[in-house]
Design a protein around this motif. Structure first.
Motif, PDB file in Angstrom:
ATOM      1  N   GLY B  65       1.052  -1.430  -0.321  1.00 32.03           N
ATOM      2  CA  GLY B  65      -0.052  -0.282   0.054  1.00 32.03           C
ATOM      3  C   GLY B  65       1.063   1.086   0.355  1.00 32.03           C
ATOM      4  N   PRO B  66       1.348   1.496   0.585  1.00 33.78           N
ATOM      5  CA  PRO B  66       2.719   2.852   1.044  1.00 33.78           C
ATOM      6  C   PRO B  66       3.358   2.901  -0.578  1.00 33.78           C
ATOM      7  N   VAL B  67       3.557   2.059  -0.668  1.00 36.07           N
ATOM      8  CA  VAL B  67       5.184   2.407  -2.091  1.00 36.07           C
ATOM      9  C   VAL B  67       3.912   2.726  -3.203  1.00 36.07           C
ATOM     10  N   PHE B  68       2.085   2.550  -3.695  1.00 31.12           N
ATOM     11  CA  PHE B  68       1.435   2.674  -4.319  1.00 31.12           C
ATOM     12  C   PHE B  68       0.998   4.023  -3.747  1.00 31.12           C
ATOM     13  N   GLU B  69       1.275   4.197  -3.245  1.00 29.46           N
ATOM     14  CA  GLU B  69       0.649   6.078  -2.361  1.00 29.46           C
ATOM     15  C   GLU B  69       1.366   6.954  -2.681  1.00 29.46           C
ATOM     16  N   ARG B  70       3.094   6.393  -2.372  1.00 27.76           N
ATOM     17  CA  ARG B  70       3.927   7.681  -2.439  1.00 27.76           C
ATOM     18  C   ARG B  70       4.189   7.522  -4.025  1.00 27.76           C
ATOM     19  N   LEU B  71       4.053   6.849  -4.971  1.00 30.91           N
ATOM     20  CA  LEU B  71       4.160   6.712  -6.482  1.00 30.91           C
ATOM     21  C   LEU B  71       3.208   7.415  -6.511  1.00 30.91           C
ATOM     22  N   LEU B  72       1.879   7.386  -6.423  1.00 29.57           N
ATOM     23  CA  LEU B  72       1.208   7.718  -7.209  1.00 29.57           C
ATOM     24  C   LEU B  72       0.729   9.373  -7.057  1.00 29.57           C
ATOM     25  N   GLU B  73       1.366   9.252  -5.511  1.00 36.78           N
ATOM     26  CA  GLU B  73       0.617  10.919  -5.208  1.00 36.78           C
ATOM     27  C   GLU B  73       2.193  11.682  -4.902  1.00 36.78           C
ATOM     28  N   MET B  82       1.216   0.215 -13.043  1.00 35.79           N
ATOM     29  CA  MET B  82       2.214   0.410 -12.275  1.00 35.79           C
ATOM     30  C   MET B  82       2.137  -1.276 -11.401  1.00 35.79           C
ATOM     31  N   TYR B  83       3.576  -2.104 -12.106  1.00 37.38           N
ATOM     32  CA  TYR B  83       3.567  -3.054 -11.012  1.00 37.38           C
ATOM     33  C   TYR B  83       4.282  -2.361  -9.390  1.00 37.38           C
ATOM     34  N   ILE B  84       4.364  -3.721  -8.659  1.00 37.08           N
ATOM     35  CA  ILE B  84       5.755  -3.292  -7.704  1.00 37.08           C
ATOM     36  C   ILE B  84       5.841  -4.725  -7.175  1.00 37.08           C
ATOM     37  N   ARG B 109      14.419   1.183  -8.734  1.00 32.09           N
ATOM     38  CA  ARG B 109      14.632   0.454  -7.195  1.00 32.09           C
ATOM     39  C   ARG B 109      14.070   1.412  -6.540  1.00 32.09           C
ATOM     40  N   PHE B 110      13.597   0.696  -5.090  1.00 32.43           N
ATOM     41  CA  PHE B 110      12.944   1.639  -4.102  1.00 32.43           C
ATOM     42  C   PHE B 110      13.525   0.834  -3.169  1.00 32.43           C
ATOM     43  N   ASP B 111      14.235   1.086  -1.848  1.00 38.34           N
ATOM     44  CA  ASP B 111      14.700   0.812  -0.824  1.00 38.34           C
ATOM     45  C   ASP B 111      13.541   0.213   0.295  1.00 38.34           C
ATOM     46  N   PRO B 112      13.277  -0.226   1.021  1.00 35.55           N
ATOM     47  CA  PRO B 112      11.715  -1.397   1.206  1.00 35.55           C
ATOM     48  C   PRO B 112      11.376  -0.408   2.517  1.00 35.55           C
ATOM     49  N   ALA B 113      12.748   0.273   3.165  1.00 29.77           N
ATOM     50  CA  ALA B 113      12.599   1.065   4.313  1.00 29.77           C
ATOM     51  C   ALA B 113      12.300   2.290   4.442  1.00 29.77           C
ATOM     52  N   THR B 114      12.654   3.280   3.866  1.00 29.83           N
ATOM     53  CA  THR B 114      12.734   4.281   3.016  1.00 29.83           C
ATOM     54  C   THR B 114      11.424   4.721   2.134  1.00 29.83           C
ATOM     55  N   LEU B 115      11.067   3.791   1.358  1.00 28.15           N
ATOM     56  CA  LEU B 115      10.375   3.558   0.228  1.00 28.15           C
ATOM     57  C   LEU B 115      10.701   4.517  -1.157  1.00 28.15           C
ATOM     58  N   GLU B 116      12.254   5.161  -0.658  1.00 30.10           N
ATOM     59  CA  GLU B 116      12.536   6.074  -1.754  1.00 30.10           C
ATOM     60  C   GLU B 116      13.523   5.768  -2.877  1.00 30.10           C
ATOM     61  N   GLU B 117      13.920   6.188  -3.867  1.00 28.46           N
ATOM     62  CA  GLU B 117      14.039   5.237  -5.684  1.00 28.46           C
ATOM     63  C   GLU B 117      15.324   4.784  -4.639  1.00 28.46           C
ATOM     64  N   VAL B 118      15.986   3.819  -4.820  1.00 32.64           N
ATOM     65  CA  VAL B 118      17.730   4.244  -5.230  1.00 32.64           C
ATOM     66  C   VAL B 118      18.218   4.139  -6.405  1.00 32.64           C
ATOM     67  N   GLU B 119      19.325   5.545  -6.523  1.00 30.02           N
ATOM     68  CA  GLU B 119      19.666   5.337  -7.921  1.00 30.02           C
ATOM     69  C   GLU B 119      20.891   3.791  -8.072  1.00 30.02           C
ATOM     70  N   LEU B 252      -8.398   3.340  -3.162  1.00 32.71           N
ATOM     71  CA  LEU B 252      -7.688   2.231  -3.928  1.00 32.71           C
ATOM     72  C   LEU B 252      -7.327   2.538  -2.396  1.00 32.71           C
ATOM     73  N   ASP B 253      -7.532   0.861  -2.282  1.00 30.14           N
ATOM     74  CA  ASP B 253      -6.882   0.017  -0.862  1.00 30.14           C
ATOM     75  C   ASP B 253      -6.231  -1.540  -1.304  1.00 30.14           C
ATOM     76  N   ILE B 254      -4.564  -0.960  -1.419  1.00 32.57           N
ATOM     77  CA  ILE B 254      -4.123  -2.046  -2.100  1.00 32.57           C
ATOM     78  C   ILE B 254      -3.784  -3.405  -1.305  1.00 32.57           C
ATOM     79  N   ASP B 255      -3.594  -2.713   0.082  1.00 30.14           N
ATOM     80  CA  ASP B 255      -3.324  -4.003   0.804  1.00 30.14           C
ATOM     81  C   ASP B 255      -4.393  -5.033   1.763  1.00 30.14           C
ATOM     82  N   ALA B 256      -5.765  -4.193   1.774  1.00 26.64           N
ATOM     83  CA  ALA B 256      -6.883  -4.794   1.657  1.00 26.64           C
ATOM     84  C   ALA B 256      -6.892  -5.937   0.661  1.00 26.64           C
ATOM     85  N   ILE B 257      -6.252  -6.010  -0.505  1.00 28.89           N
ATOM     86  CA  ILE B 257      -7.119  -6.197  -1.788  1.00 28.89           C
ATOM     87  C   ILE B 257      -5.500  -7.683  -1.592  1.00 28.89           C
ATOM     88  N   VAL B 258      -4.707  -7.055  -1.016  1.00 29.73           N
ATOM     89  CA  VAL B 258      -3.444  -8.498  -1.082  1.00 29.73           C
ATOM     90  C   VAL B 258      -3.794  -9.684   0.080  1.00 29.73           C
TER      91      VAL B 258
END
Lengths: 110, 541
Positions: B65-73, B82-84, B109-119, B252-258
């Motif tokens: 959920g948080p990854v989709f949210e962060r990217l879509l916002e 979008m695929y994660i 690629r993103f860091d699962p801890a910070t959800l930030e993109e990693v170069e 959109l509630d990704i985590d509920a669907i998962v």
């Protein structure tokens, strides 16, 4: 008499061509491919007709087709009767390719 | 009782087939086996070539959920799909893909801890260069798939004909005479490497062909569906809806669907621990938007998971679900046995060994044929040169080029660009340049090129380990004591490979005179296979 002789020469020539190893390899590769492509379609529609789910029929065809192709190539190269193998492969391919679409079960919708 | 009668005629036709299918496909087959063997450790190669990936894998459960949210916002605002993919044990960073408003595909690629993109280092590395190489040869327009498919079929035919050739298959298995004439020990090595991993040599091409069956039989596969690809997709769990044009009125509630997917799979298979490996959002923002949840690899099984679920965002209804029967389950196991994404490290090493044994089998078969021909003077010196050039470039040449690819990866600066190519493109150019040069070298230098390229492989392997240390500070002592196994393993394999290459170079130098001396030995019983192999390939006239 003359026609008969001509015919004899032609069939002799034909059997020389058929016995040729290059011919057998080509028969295995291309005839085998046509036969397997027909087999893939035919076995899946047949299974669906027999009551299997279509996705299952599709996977049955995937599981068996490459084994059929391998066996057919070996057969084409090893056979003592290349004319018969030619007939089976090309004839079988034609029959299966042409008949499968008519045996397909129609989509019933969601 | 039906007795299987294998006549001499049948055996000789199998020998003929084995020889010519082998000559025709061996160079390509070696490349495919070599690249396939490297692909076993593609994620580890990625970590070695992209040092940013050398981080510890997260242990807590991953939330989509948080990854989709962060990217879509954020930067992916207005994306249509979008695929994660979740981070895994072998791949500690998450993966995202989306198609932005302008229709461009964006990956990262993103860091699962910070959800930030990693170069990460700009490189195709293992997963985007070695791995696709083994099934497409990087030949565009889909031609490569067909070339590889042809080789895989040739491999199956070679395995079957190879088994029939041997009168005494068990005796041949236990025969290895490294001290005998080079040609005879080459044949022994060919038999040994074929038989010791025989099931794998059949499994690799057969399952590889099955995975791409819809490419190889483009007409046949959906005849059963009357040509209706959409229905085939629905049966496989992918909804495949069209956009409605109406805006989405639900949250959109990704985590509920998962969670819905996981509990559904859990109740179907209670004893198994399920996980969502990838989650996709299709038709984002549209009233028909839906989410695809996929379980790709259960961690403790060979079989790939068949679990795919498509859920509507607006209504929460299940749109499509895979419902595997016996055939699909068998396929899931067989394809899983090719994709080998399971957790077991030991099993992955077995595959690596099997792949290398296959490479040895192919190379030794080719060399046996060449040595027999050269010894008997069947081919004229000009053709020897051509055949040897092809063999050297395809065997030691591709190994050397792969090594050079690793070396240049550790040498190029991050912002490298030249001739209109970025960093990743330059690495690949070096691979191909070195590869082409190895063919030229073999054509010019003749027989000594085997030993010379072996020396070069030895040097390149050591150079790669050294450059990894210099560029990242991760030397072998540090990686072993810190238990960074992907990197330590890469360095150890590189050193072992270098040692093997140097050993071969020394052996080849020793063996050189033996080849030229015509053999005075009488053909012995066990050499009949060899004699037949030569006899069968000669023109009958």
């Amino acid at each position: 008499m003359g026609i008969f002789l001509k015919g004899r020469i032609l069939t002799d020539r034909l059997s020389v061509v058929l016995d040729n190893r290059l011919y057998r390899v080509c028969l295995g590769i291309f005839g085998g491919y046509a036969f397997t492509a027909g087999f893939f379609a035919f076995v899946s529609v047949l299974l669906a007709q027999a009551g299997a789910a279509r996705i299952e029929a599709f996977f049955w065809a995937i599981l068996t087709s490459f084994l059929v192709y391998t066996a057919v190539v070996i057969w084409a190269v090893a056979t003592a009767q290349p004319a018969r193998v030619t007939g089976v492969l090309i004839g079988g391919a034609l029959v299966m390719v042409l008949s499968s679409p008519f045996l397909a079960t129609p989509t019933t919708g969601l | 009782m039906v007795r299987l009668h294998i006549s001499d005629g049948f055996r000789s036709s199998m020998t003929w087939l084995h020889t010519w299918a082998g000559i025709g496909a061996s160079c390509l087959l070696f490349m495919i086996f070599w690249m396939g063997s490297l692909s076993v450790f593609d994620s580890e190669i990625d970590q070695w070539m992209k040092p940013e990936l050398r981080v510890t894998a997260p242990t807590e459960e991953f939330q989509y959920g948080p990854v989709f949210e962060r990217l879509l916002e954020g930067e992916a605002h207005g994306a249509t799909r979008m695929y994660i993919s979740a981070p895994g044990k072998r791949d500690p960073l998450g993966y995202f893909f989306y198609r932005n408003k302008g229709g461009e595909n964006v990956r990262g690629r993103f860091d699962p801890a910070t959800l930030e993109e990693v170069e990460v280092t700009d490189s195709y590395a293992g997963t985007s260069f070695f791995y696709p190489f083994h099934y497409s040869l990087h030949i565009p327009q889909g031609i490569g798939y067909w070339v590889v498919g042809f080789c895989a079929m040739a491999m199956l035919v070679l395995m079957v004909s190879g088994i029939f050739i041997h009168r005494k298959i068990v005796a041949d298995f236990f025969t290895f005479r490294p001290q005998k004439a080079l040609r005879r020990s080459t044949l022994d090595l060919h038999n040994l490497s074929s038989l010791v991993a025989l099931p794998l040599h059949i499994l690799f091409p057969l399952t590889g062909l099955m995975i791409f069956a819809t490419i190889y039989f483009p007409w046949s596969y959906n005849v059963v569906y009357g040509g209706d690809d959409a229905q085939l997709n629905r049966d496989a769990g992918r909804a495949g809806l069209e956009a409605s044009g109406e805006p989405l009125n639900a949250k959109l509630d990704i985590d509920a669907i998962v969670g819905q997917a996981l509990s559904r799979w859990q109740s179907a298979e209670p004893g198994v621990e399920h996980r969502a490996d990838s989650v996709g959002l299709e038709l984002a923002g549209d009233a028909n938007a839906y989410v695809i949840v996929r379980e790709v690899f259960p961690s403790r099984a060979v079989s790939m998971s068949k679990n795919v679920l498509s859920v509507s965002v607006a209504t929460g209804a299940i749109l499509a679900e895979s419902n595997a029967g016996p055939a699909q389950s068998a396929y899931a196991w067989l394809s899983g046995a090719h994709y080998i994404q399971f957790d077991s490290r030991a099993l992955r090493w077995l595959y690596f060994a099997g792949g290398l044994l296959g490479s040895v089998m192919i190379a030794s078969g080719l060399m046996f044929w060449m040595q027999s021909r050269i010894r008997k003077g069947v081919i004229d010196p000009k053709s020897v040169r051509v055949v040897r050039g092809l063999a050297v470039g395809s065997v030691s040449g591709i190994i050397l080029a792969s090594g050079a690819y690793l070396v240049v990866n550790r040498m190029l600066p991050a912002e490298a660009a030249a001739f209109g190519l970025g960093r990743a493109g330059l690495e690949v150019s070096v691979f191909y340049l070195v590869w082409v040069l190895t063919y030229a070298h073999a054509a010019l230098r003749g027989k000594t090129s085997w030993a010379e390229q072996s020396w070069a492989i030895g040097a390149v392997g050591i150079a790669a380990v050294f450059l990894n240390w210099v560029s990242t500070g991760d030397h072998l002592v540090a990686t072993v004591s810190d238990r960074v196994w992907p990197i330590a393993g890469m360095d150890i394999v590189l050193i072992a490979g270098s040692a093997a290459a140097v050993w071969s170079a020394l052996k080849l130098a020793q063996r050189q005179p033996t080849v030229q001396r015509p053999s005075k030995e009488q053909p012995e019983a066990f050499d009949q296979a060899a004699a037949r192999a030569i006899a069968a390939t000669e023109p009958a006239e």
